[in-house]
Design an enzyme around this catalytic site. Sequence first.
Site, mmCIF file in Angstrom:
data_model
loop_
_atom_site.group_PDB
_atom_site.id
_atom_site.type_symbol
_atom_site.label_atom_id
_atom_site.label_comp_id
_atom_site.label_asym_id
_atom_site.label_seq_id
_atom_site.Cartn_x
_atom_site.Cartn_y
_atom_site.Cartn_z
ATOM 1 C CB CYS A 159 -25.146 -25.531 -21.148
ATOM 2 S SG CYS A 159 -25.107 -25.728 -22.933
ATOM 3 C CB CYS A 162 -22.058 -26.537 -23.010
ATOM 4 S SG CYS A 162 -23.198 -25.270 -23.567
ATOM 5 C CG ASP A 163 -20.681 -28.111 -19.648
ATOM 6 O OD1 ASP A 163 -19.803 -27.798 -20.468
ATOM 7 O OD2 ASP A 163 -21.165 -27.312 -18.837
HETATM 8 C C1 LIG Z 1 -21.696 -22.228 -17.666
HETATM 9 C C2 LIG Z 1 -21.963 -22.094 -19.149
HETATM 10 C C3 LIG Z 1 -21.214 -22.851 -20.026
HETATM 11 C C4 LIG Z 1 -21.446 -22.739 -21.386
HETATM 12 N N1 LIG Z 1 -20.685 -23.487 -22.230
HETATM 13 C C5 LIG Z 1 -20.869 -23.368 -23.555
HETATM 14 C C6 LIG Z 1 -20.080 -24.129 -24.475
HETATM 15 O O1 LIG Z 1 -19.223 -24.930 -24.078
HETATM 16 N N2 LIG Z 1 -20.305 -23.944 -25.795
HETATM 17 C C7 LIG Z 1 -21.261 -23.079 -26.281
HETATM 18 O O2 LIG Z 1 -21.395 -22.939 -27.499
HETATM 19 N N3 LIG Z 1 -22.037 -22.376 -25.436
HETATM 20 C C8 LIG Z 1 -21.873 -22.507 -24.101
HETATM 21 N N4 LIG Z 1 -22.670 -21.817 -23.241
HETATM 22 C C9 LIG Z 1 -23.721 -20.958 -23.800
HETATM 23 C C10 LIG Z 1 -23.104 -19.645 -24.295
HETATM 24 O O3 LIG Z 1 -22.287 -19.116 -23.295
HETATM 25 C C11 LIG Z 1 -24.192 -18.660 -24.674
HETATM 26 O O4 LIG Z 1 -25.065 -19.236 -25.617
HETATM 27 C C12 LIG Z 1 -23.574 -17.408 -25.286
HETATM 28 O O5 LIG Z 1 -22.630 -16.833 -24.403
HETATM 29 C C13 LIG Z 1 -24.648 -16.369 -25.606
HETATM 30 O O6 LIG Z 1 -24.007 -15.271 -26.144
HETATM 31 P P1 LIG Z 1 -24.662 -13.820 -26.126
HETATM 32 O O7 LIG Z 1 -23.689 -12.943 -26.814
HETATM 33 O O8 LIG Z 1 -26.031 -13.880 -26.643
HETATM 34 O O9 LIG Z 1 -24.816 -13.410 -24.607
HETATM 35 P P2 LIG Z 1 -23.875 -13.490 -23.313
HETATM 36 O O10 LIG Z 1 -22.698 -14.344 -23.523
HETATM 37 O O11 LIG Z 1 -24.806 -13.802 -22.205
HETATM 38 O O12 LIG Z 1 -23.371 -11.988 -23.156
HETATM 39 C C14 LIG Z 1 -24.262 -10.970 -22.800
HETATM 40 C C15 LIG Z 1 -23.481 -9.728 -22.495
HETATM 41 O O13 LIG Z 1 -24.391 -8.650 -22.269
HETATM 42 C C16 LIG Z 1 -23.958 -7.898 -21.158
HETATM 43 N N5 LIG Z 1 -25.115 -7.199 -20.618
HETATM 44 C C17 LIG Z 1 -26.258 -7.720 -20.114
HETATM 45 N N6 LIG Z 1 -27.098 -6.725 -19.738
HETATM 46 C C18 LIG Z 1 -26.460 -5.565 -20.010
HETATM 47 C C19 LIG Z 1 -26.792 -4.190 -19.841
HETATM 48 N N7 LIG Z 1 -27.976 -3.805 -19.343
HETATM 49 N N8 LIG Z 1 -25.886 -3.255 -20.220
HETATM 50 C C20 LIG Z 1 -24.695 -3.615 -20.759
HETATM 51 N N9 LIG Z 1 -24.333 -4.907 -20.955
HETATM 52 C C21 LIG Z 1 -25.203 -5.856 -20.572
HETATM 53 C C22 LIG Z 1 -23.329 -8.924 -20.222
HETATM 54 O O14 LIG Z 1 -22.460 -8.281 -19.337
HETATM 55 C C23 LIG Z 1 -22.606 -9.792 -21.242
HETATM 56 O O15 LIG Z 1 -21.378 -9.220 -21.563
HETATM 57 C C24 LIG Z 1 -22.459 -21.886 -21.871
HETATM 58 C C25 LIG Z 1 -23.215 -21.131 -20.983
HETATM 59 C C26 LIG Z 1 -22.973 -21.231 -19.630
HETATM 60 C C27 LIG Z 1 -23.790 -20.409 -18.665
#
Ligand SMILES: Cc1cc2nc3c(=O)[nH]c(=O)nc-3n(C[C@H](O)[C@H](O)[C@H](O)COP(=O)(O)OP(=O)(O)OC[C@H]3O[C@@H](n4cnc5c(N)ncnc54)[C@H](O)[C@@H]3O)c2cc1C
Length: 356
Positions: A159, A162-163
């Site tokens: 990302c 992010c980084d």
């Molecule tokens: C390495 C990394 C660093 C990042 N750094 C930043 C940052 O510094 N700042 C920032 O704003 N964003 C950052 N991001 C992006 C950010 O993490 C994502 O945009 C954000 O987490 C998305 O949130 P979400 O709730 O949509 O999904 P996610 O955070 O992906 O959460 C999805 C959840 O769904 C669950 N899940 C999936 N499938 C199932 C299923 N079938 N049954 C039950 N549960 C399930 C998973 O276990 C997880 O808990 C980063 C991403 C990465 C990969």
Amino acid sequence: MSKQQSDGGAALEQQDSPDATAAVRDAVIIGSGPAGYTAAIYLGRAGYRPLIVAGALAPGGQLVNTTEVENFPGFPDGVMGPDLMDAMRRQAERFGAELEYDDVTAVDFGDAADSAHTLTLASGERIRTRALIVATGSSVRKLGVPGEEDYSGHGVSYCATCDGFFFKDKPIVVVGGGDSACEEADFLSRFGSSVTLIHRRGEFRASKIMVDRVRSNPKITLLMDTVVTAVHGTAAAPAPAPAAGGFQLKLGGAMASKPAEVTEVEIRNTATGETGTLPVSGLFVAIGHTPATGFLGDAVAKDADGYIVVEGAGTRTSVPGVFAAGDCVDRVYRQAISAAGMGCRAALDAQAYLTA
Ligand SMILES: Cc1cc2nc3c(=O)[nH]c(=O)nc-3n(C[C@H](O)[C@H](O)[C@H](O)COP(=O)(O)OP(=O)(O)OC[C@H]3O[C@@H](n4cnc5c(N)ncnc54)[C@H](O)[C@@H]3O)c2cc1C
């Protein structure tokens, strides 16, 4: 059919169903990232007692696998990703959310006569709910080369937004050939001392305008027909014994207390077979994301890449009573704050549905 009032105000209905666990909840959230927890906070404060099916392997979502988050508002000194997600979980629980650490493997969306949706968990448990919020995020595609996991969060990133800031005046490599890779290379050229864009083919998949932009950027060097085959860096110091309840950095499976740093990548030309190394501090992998939506089957409308389609600026999906938020919908913004904002909208849409 009998009704049972739960202490949080949510009505649990006992329905005639072939399933023994047929209590119908008002609201279930699948996913425990920023979108899921935010939806739970809003639904909890509205008097519902949402169940969060948090996922078996990665509760807390993508931020659990990162180190410092500097761009989430409210934390002027930054916050560790796992700490931020732990705080969100506790805030959701404070308002009555329940958590179940399992994966949803299938959803039966019922029919017009039965407006409840039935979730099947990996354990075999069935859960029925009137409103369902899907917040299952997406996963980054990885290179799958030695060293990538070890340095993830310590030089290997998925990302740029992010980084990028962490690599000011340092050499950066971006891997990928689509619009995202080109956009990230262009964005990162504001920070890095140099940016090398590595693509495994001889031509980009990206749109002409993006390719023209990277070609005309004097800070970006293109390496075509090239793949990264390994990531190398400094070794992490061994971890001291953890304090009770203490938190340690997780470096790709090994626990360590002192971050390692990427120093170089090995590369190979796919046309000639020639190999070499490139000095690098930040390796940005931009080869795509996979939304975690396969378990929904075809009943909920998705786009060609599997992202859930929602109605306009709202979170309603093609199935009544089913809402979606965060990275499983949003292929553009992909940030914790935008996922949290969408989780809020999903909760408000679900409340409107439940009270209609
Ligand atoms: C390495 C990394 C660093 C990042 N750094 C930043 C940052 O510094 N700042 C920032 O704003 N964003 C950052 N991001 C992006 C950010 O993490 C994502 O945009 C954000 O987490 C998305 O949130 P979400 O709730 O949509 O999904 P996610 O955070 O992906 O959460 C999805 C959840 O769904 C669950 N899940 C999936 N499938 C199932 C299923 N079938 N049954 C039950 N549960 C399930 C998973 O276990 C997880 O808990 C980063 C991403 C990465 C990969």
